[in-house]
Design an enzyme around this catalytic site. Structure first.
Site, PDB file in Angstrom:
ATOM      1  N   HIS A 187       1.916   2.437  10.504  1.00 27.97           N
ATOM      2  CA  HIS A 187       2.299   2.109   9.131  1.00 27.97           C
ATOM      3  C   HIS A 187       1.705   3.132   8.142  1.00 27.97           C
ATOM      4  CE1 HIS A 187       3.214  -0.049   5.557  1.00 27.97           C
ATOM      5  NE2 HIS A 187       2.203  -0.878   5.508  1.00 27.97           N
ATOM      6  N   CYS A 194       3.528  -0.213  -0.545  1.00 31.56           N
ATOM      7  CA  CYS A 194       4.003  -0.004   0.828  1.00 31.56           C
ATOM      8  C   CYS A 194       5.523  -0.033   0.919  1.00 31.56           C
ATOM      9  CB  CYS A 194       3.392  -1.040   1.763  1.00 31.56           C
ATOM     10  SG  CYS A 194       1.588  -0.979   1.762  1.00 31.56           S
TER      11      CYS A 194
END
Lengths: 387, 387
Positions: free
Chosen positions: B336, B83
């Site tokens: 996200h 991420c």
């Protein structure tokens, strides 16, 4: 820009290494490179890898490798550009030192392609092609290269056995490389009776699916004196580092028989180094398939278009030839653990440039070029190194 | 080292964008950033992405995006750090310009996580964890964070609703961001009745699975004057760029409640910029889960250990608070899209620092920090930007 040199190299043997996981392979290469350089710390680790997410269920690979190598707190990132991932990671490591952000950078390439239970390696490799316009229609990576080779043979009226010499040369050199996957020389007869994989590509035209890892330690050139005392092999300078892209899909190219990105990439590199290709003593090219050897020699100016195959003779590409290629076996015989290949090429170039290439030593090798190809010529990374 | 500035930003709305493929999303962001910068060429493109190989059967993504954006012949590579892939790509782009290798560099982050027929996005996200010692045993990414949150609540005797304020703040800000996935403010009651995903994490503690892309144009600071005339928003300087790693597996850490890599990463960055965290006007942190907001505030010195959750009030983290966070909605409300998030954070920081944050404008914002986290704190990339 700070000049960058390589002071340590490491590699694992290439093969079907079922007893070693990706992290263990990477560790062996990184620990080997750090020992070779005589260092016990680093500022950053960049890892070239293509398929760990699909084949090993492991992304975040660079941080895993840093962790497993005991390198906590440093920068870590994976760099991916299909089969050019290794070369692309060397590019990033070079920029990290050249910029001054880091002083000691480790670049590793690692790929684990065998013993991946329940995963499809061929489908994984096809993700280097355009998923929507190539792979979705059933094209695998071998078949894409087969189409290019077919066209080459048609366009230039080249016979099927014209490519045999590339494979013979690679295997002759691999036979002397203890890290090569295949350490057996082959004959023209072996080539001719090799089974076809995707017409006209046969088993001897094609590099193998395999596992392996290689690593480098990069530092500013001005630092090399303090590291390279005693029995050290000596530092090798990165004289040029460049990359260029082309269309991902082969059918989008103006001419599928010309590796435009190889030309652009090596032109950038030669300009950086202030050299011409005639100055180079050896050329580690990307012989994933024999057709790529022919196209690579042509695009980089070693042969006229349509005549690269004519160089597949000992006098031209052999260790004592005009421009030695695949000197430690190349992708064909050393093996092609895809994301690691670009780093293996640099490791082998350094073996040559420091007189450590054993029976395959290119005499008086001072300047060498390595070229790593992603996809069917879509990403091409070129490095020129010198003593 | 050359100073690096950002002269253009682009972003797509974040959401379930079923009508746009990854290459189309990336194109919108890249074309937007190039138009914003007023440029029509680039020397290199670095793409942050985590999951294209698994979810889209597409590796080699950076070259694909460069091709689709009409950027032929340039350097292109994908950068992956789970991420934190977006932040890691910004790091590489910064090094490319700082080193002098390139003058105009585009950094894009793109992730396509929805509408991936036949693929398991949750299993994909779990590849950010240690495949052999975490994921193999059934741990998903939410459950790893749930274990950390559970431990935090136990260790510091914190009630379940202590984290509500982080989610409320994120949604309050997201409501004013036209690019946010969720543009609805929520109440404490909404938080309290949100369904549990992995105890104690509920739907309002957790950022969503979504699609999106963002992009930046980087040039040497000394070049900015020629680009930023007329109506241009003005360049923003990258004052610091740093990354640090920790163990990949949570169970290997000395203390799973302290984000050691966040501390090391921001200390490196603050040193580069010659600042302390008290100098910062806002902080785009990585609120993938509300527990990560608390831990992020603690590790970066904005709260004592065990007291980060006390900052979840408007007076502390709101737009007019002591240290505004998630000012455009954060990972929770803007969304996200994992490999794109680190680039979105920089885009939003630039909106703030150039007075373009609309209703969410932090008054007199001059210095801001963005922190992008890969895995459960294993890779942490920090950037500090200033006007």
């Amino acid at each position: 820009m700070r000049s960058v040199s390589i002071i340590g190299i490491g590699q694992t043997p290439v093969g079907e290494l079922w007893d070693l996981s990706a992290r263990q392979l990477a560790y062996q290469a990184v620990a080997g490179a750090m020992a070779d350089a005589g260092i016990d710390r680093a500022d950053a680790l960049f890892v070239g890898n293509m398929l760990s997410g699909r084949l090993l269920d492991q992304e975040h690979l660079a941080t895993l490798v840093a962790d497993f190598c005991g390198l906590r707190g440093i920068e870590a990132a994976k760099v991916e550009a299909a089969c050019a991932s290794g070369g692309a990671a060397v590019r990033v490591g070079t920029m990290a030192v050249a910029s001054g952000f880091h002083d000691i950078v480790i670049v590793a390439g690692v790929e684990k392609m065998t013993d991946t239970v329940g995963k499809d390696t061929t489908a994984g490799l096809a993700t280097a092609a355009d998923a929507e316009y190539e792979a979705l229609h059933g094209v695998s990576f071998v078949s894409l290269n087969a189409l290019i080779m077919q066209r080459y043979m048609h366009e230039y009226a080249v016979p099927l056995d014209a490519f045999a010499g590339f494979s013979i040369n690679a295997h002759r050199n691999g036979a002397n490389n203890p890290n090569a996957m295949f350490q057996d020389a082959i004959t023209r007869e072996d080539y001719m009776r090799a089974p076809l994989i995707a017409t006209p590509i046969n088993m001897m035209d094609s590099s193998p699916v395999c596992d392996g890892a290689a690593a480098l330690v990069l530092v500013p050139t001005e630092w090399t004196r303090e590291f390279t005392t005693g029995h050290h092999r000596g530092a090798v300078r990165i004289l040029a580092s460049a990359s260029a892209n082309d269309t991902l899909a082969v059918h989008d190219r103006k001419d599928p028989l010309f590796l435009e990105a190889a030309y652009v990439s090596s032109q950038k590199a030669l300009r950086q180094a202030g050299l011409t290709q005639a100055d180079l003593d050896l050329f580690e090219l990307h012989d994933a398939f024999t057709i790529m050897s022919a196209l690579g020699l042509e695009a980089n100016g070693f042969a006229r278009r349509g005549e690269g195959w004519r160089m597949a003779t000992e006098g031209e590409i052999g260790i004592n030839g005009r421009i030695p290629i695949s000197t430690m076996g190349g992708l064909k015989s050393r093996g092609h653990p895809v994301g690691a290949t670009g780093v293996y090429q640099i490791v082998e170039l350094i073996q040559q440039l420091t007189g450590a290439a054993g029976a395959n030593q290119v005499k008086d090798a001072r300047l060498g070029m390595a070229q790593n190809i992603g996809g069917s010529g879509a990403t091409i990374v070129t490095h020129i190194l010198g003593g």
